[in-house]
Design a protein around this motif. Structure first.
Motif, PDB file in Angstrom:
ATOM      1  N   THR A   1       0.842  -1.193   0.000  1.00 36.73           N
ATOM      2  CA  THR A   1       0.000   0.000   0.000  1.00 36.73           C
ATOM      3  C   THR A   1       0.874   1.238   0.000  1.00 36.73           C
ATOM      4  O   THR A   1       1.796   1.362   0.814  1.00 36.73           O
ATOM      5  CB  THR A   1      -0.920   0.028   1.237  1.00 36.73           C
ATOM      6  OG1 THR A   1      -1.773  -1.120   1.211  1.00 36.73           O
ATOM      7  CG2 THR A   1      -1.769   1.282   1.261  1.00 36.73           C
TER       8      THR A   1
ATOM      9  N   THR B   1      -2.109  -0.926  -3.759  1.00 30.41           N
ATOM     10  CA  THR B   1      -3.209  -0.003  -3.506  1.00 30.41           C
ATOM     11  C   THR B   1      -2.633   1.383  -3.235  1.00 30.41           C
ATOM     12  O   THR B   1      -1.668   1.524  -2.483  1.00 30.41           O
ATOM     13  CB  THR B   1      -4.042  -0.441  -2.285  1.00 30.41           C
ATOM     14  OG1 THR B   1      -4.613  -1.726  -2.552  1.00 30.41           O
ATOM     15  CG2 THR B   1      -5.158   0.551  -1.977  1.00 30.41           C
TER      16      THR B   1
ATOM     17  N   TRP C   1      -3.414   5.041  -1.627  1.00 31.56           N
ATOM     18  CA  TRP C   1      -4.310   5.736  -0.700  1.00 31.56           C
ATOM     19  C   TRP C   1      -4.074   7.241  -0.760  1.00 31.56           C
ATOM     20  O   TRP C   1      -2.936   7.709  -0.881  1.00 31.56           O
ATOM     21  CB  TRP C   1      -4.063   5.257   0.733  1.00 31.56           C
ATOM     22  CG  TRP C   1      -4.785   6.091   1.775  1.00 31.56           C
ATOM     23  CD1 TRP C   1      -6.046   5.886   2.247  1.00 31.56           C
ATOM     24  CD2 TRP C   1      -4.277   7.242   2.453  1.00 31.56           C
ATOM     25  NE1 TRP C   1      -6.363   6.854   3.186  1.00 31.56           N
ATOM     26  CE2 TRP C   1      -5.292   7.696   3.322  1.00 31.56           C
ATOM     27  CE3 TRP C   1      -3.068   7.947   2.395  1.00 31.56           C
ATOM     28  CZ2 TRP C   1      -5.128   8.824   4.142  1.00 31.56           C
ATOM     29  CZ3 TRP C   1      -2.896   9.066   3.202  1.00 31.56           C
ATOM     30  CH2 TRP C   1      -3.927   9.485   4.066  1.00 31.56           C
TER      31      TRP C   1
ATOM     32  N   TYR D   1      -7.292   1.674  -5.668  1.00 34.94           N
ATOM     33  CA  TYR D   1      -7.397   2.975  -5.013  1.00 34.94           C
ATOM     34  C   TYR D   1      -8.292   2.836  -3.784  1.00 34.94           C
ATOM     35  O   TYR D   1      -9.309   2.139  -3.820  1.00 34.94           O
ATOM     36  CB  TYR D   1      -7.988   4.025  -5.962  1.00 34.94           C
ATOM     37  CG  TYR D   1      -7.235   4.139  -7.264  1.00 34.94           C
ATOM     38  CD1 TYR D   1      -6.208   5.054  -7.431  1.00 34.94           C
ATOM     39  CD2 TYR D   1      -7.543   3.296  -8.349  1.00 34.94           C
ATOM     40  CE1 TYR D   1      -5.508   5.142  -8.630  1.00 34.94           C
ATOM     41  CE2 TYR D   1      -6.847   3.368  -9.544  1.00 34.94           C
ATOM     42  CZ  TYR D   1      -5.836   4.298  -9.680  1.00 34.94           C
ATOM     43  OH  TYR D   1      -5.140   4.368 -10.864  1.00 34.94           O
ATOM     44  N   GLU D   2      -7.920   3.512  -2.707  1.00 28.42           N
ATOM     45  CA  GLU D   2      -8.702   3.423  -1.471  1.00 28.42           C
ATOM     46  C   GLU D   2      -8.499   4.694  -0.654  1.00 28.42           C
ATOM     47  O   GLU D   2      -7.367   5.083  -0.379  1.00 28.42           O
ATOM     48  CB  GLU D   2      -8.260   2.200  -0.658  1.00 28.42           C
ATOM     49  CG  GLU D   2      -8.958   2.033   0.672  1.00 28.42           C
ATOM     50  CD  GLU D   2     -10.468   1.953   0.532  1.00 28.42           C
ATOM     51  OE1 GLU D   2     -11.135   2.921   0.960  1.00 28.42           O
ATOM     52  OE2 GLU D   2     -10.960   0.940  -0.008  1.00 28.42           O
TER      53      GLU D   2
ATOM     54  N   ASP E   1     -10.079   5.111   2.413  1.00 24.93           N
ATOM     55  CA  ASP E   1     -10.206   4.760   3.823  1.00 24.93           C
ATOM     56  C   ASP E   1      -8.877   4.139   4.279  1.00 24.93           C
ATOM     57  O   ASP E   1      -8.479   3.093   3.781  1.00 24.93           O
ATOM     58  CB  ASP E   1     -11.358   3.781   4.034  1.00 24.93           C
ATOM     59  CG  ASP E   1     -11.548   3.426   5.497  1.00 24.93           C
ATOM     60  OD1 ASP E   1     -10.834   2.526   5.985  1.00 24.93           O
ATOM     61  OD2 ASP E   1     -12.394   4.061   6.150  1.00 24.93           O
TER      62      ASP E   1
ATOM     63  N   ARG F   1      -8.879   0.428   5.653  1.00 27.71           N
ATOM     64  CA  ARG F   1      -9.058  -0.572   4.588  1.00 27.71           C
ATOM     65  C   ARG F   1      -7.822  -0.636   3.694  1.00 27.71           C
ATOM     66  O   ARG F   1      -7.448  -1.707   3.220  1.00 27.71           O
ATOM     67  CB  ARG F   1     -10.298  -0.235   3.757  1.00 27.71           C
ATOM     68  CG  ARG F   1     -11.617  -0.545   4.447  1.00 27.71           C
ATOM     69  CD  ARG F   1     -12.757  -0.660   3.441  1.00 27.71           C
ATOM     70  NE  ARG F   1     -13.020   0.622   2.781  1.00 27.71           N
ATOM     71  CZ  ARG F   1     -13.922   1.502   3.173  1.00 27.71           C
ATOM     72  NH1 ARG F   1     -14.655   1.252   4.255  1.00 27.71           N
ATOM     73  NH2 ARG F   1     -14.119   2.626   2.517  1.00 27.71           N
ATOM     74  N   ALA F   2      -7.185   0.493   3.480  1.00 25.05           N
ATOM     75  CA  ALA F   2      -6.029   0.533   2.584  1.00 25.05           C
ATOM     76  C   ALA F   2      -4.860  -0.296   3.120  1.00 25.05           C
ATOM     77  O   ALA F   2      -4.155  -0.957   2.352  1.00 25.05           O
ATOM     78  CB  ALA F   2      -5.586   1.967   2.359  1.00 25.05           C
TER      79      ALA F   2
END
Length: 341
Positions: A8, A31, A33, A64-65, A67, A70-71
């Protein structure tokens, strides 16, 4: 840990986006963030970071995130790419959210404002007991994202983690090296921003290529002397994280810090110069911390001190240059390579 852990990237600016795109293209589950959910949604839909990297297509496999919990959930590695002034608060937010075995890396350059502490010191304090590494080197985000050849270096006290992260970053367009001198790597990445302002000012004043080369060389001398006083390895500072990043930032107009210097050398007020750049300019905070470290170790760093004085409005760029040129004649290395010259 599997060959390709979930990774992440925290920070959806130009460098965070470029690194996330590179790693995702390498087949690593990645991911990205950012705090702006709307901006992330637009990036996901258009596969372009329109604000920071317009016209550069992002890989389809990048997630993509917005939060944070969650990321980072289930991430084997979290790579922090936020400005240095936001780094400590980012670590505080992460502390209760990370899995026990999540490793930490950062591609942020600078010090903790107000204390001069290195970022690795903050990581050790706020997220103790984790594998940790810094990613640094001469690497403009736009060129990395565009697939142009680049090189970075990953430094960690954990040699296995440095190697793992370097392997995840290594790509056809990017060579990733590894090392074990975290302090030296961080110093080079931070201090070069201050010295880039000096060369930018000289170029903004049309002082010529000789002046630029002299400032880069004597600035490198200041970096080496401060680094050795702090316990850094000289070879780290003459490598990618020191000399490499210094040359790039002092000569490349993609550098925000060089552009700040250019504007100041052309007579533009600092507030207006920063407004035109439109992104965080790390040298403004870093100059104070370099001065703090120099004072602590009894070092005379005239170029860095002059930049700090200009940034604080204590002297004009012209007066700062005159003060540097008026210094007494002396041997280039009166006390050896690392003497207080």
């Amino acid at each position: 840990m599997p060959d390709h852990p979930k990774l992440t990237v925290l920070g959806a600016g130009s460098w965070g986006t470029a690194l996330a795109a590179l790693i995702a293209r390498n087949g690593v589950p990645t991911t990205l963030w950012g705090r702006d959910a709307g901006a992330l949604a637009a990036m996901a839909a258009a596969r372009v970071n329109q604000r920071y990297l317009p016209d550069i297509e992002l890989p389809e496999q990048l997630g993509y995130e917005s939060d944070l919990a969650r990321a980072v959930r289930g991430a084997g590695i979290v790579l922090i790419v936020v400005p240095s002034h936001a780094f400590a608060s980012m670590l505080d937010e992460l502390a209760p959210l990370l899995d026990a075995d999540t490793a930490i890396a950062w591609a942020t350059k600078g010090f903790e404002p107000g204390t001069g502490r290195f970022l690795h010191e903050l990581v050790a304090e706020k997220l103790p007991g984790r594998a940790a590494a810094v990613v640094t080197g001469p690497s403009f985000a736009k060129e990395v994202a565009s697939g142009l050849p680049s090189a970075v270096t990953v430094h960690s006290d954990d040699a296995a983690f440095a190697q793992q992260l370097a392997t995840l970053l290594h790509a056809p367009n990017l060579r990733a090296y590894s090392g074990g001198d975290v302090l030296g790597a961080e110093l080079g990445g931070a201090m070069k921003n201050v010295l880039a302002v000096a060369t930018g000012i000289a170029d903004g004043m049309d002082l010529g290529l000789n002046a630029r080369a002299g400032l880069i060389t004597r600035g490198m001398n200041e970096m080496l002397r401060l680094g050795v006083a702090l316990g850094a390895r000289p070879e780290t500072l003459i490598g990618l994280s020191g000399l490499g990043d210094l040359v790039l930032t002092c000569t490349g107009d993609l550098s925000r810090n060089r552009r700040l210097g250019l504007a100041l050398g052309q007579g533009i007020a600092i507030d207006e110069a920063v407004r035109r750049i439109g992104q965080v300019v790390e040298s403004i905070l870093t100059a104070d911390e370099v001065a703090r470290l120099a004072d602590k170790h009894g070092l005379d760093l005239p170029i860095s001190a002059s930049v700090r004085a200009v940034l604080h409005g204590e002297v004009t760029p012209v007066a700062g240059l005159k003060a540097l040129m008026a210094r007494e004649q002396k041997p280039e290395y009166p006390h050896g390579l690392f003497g207080n010259a």
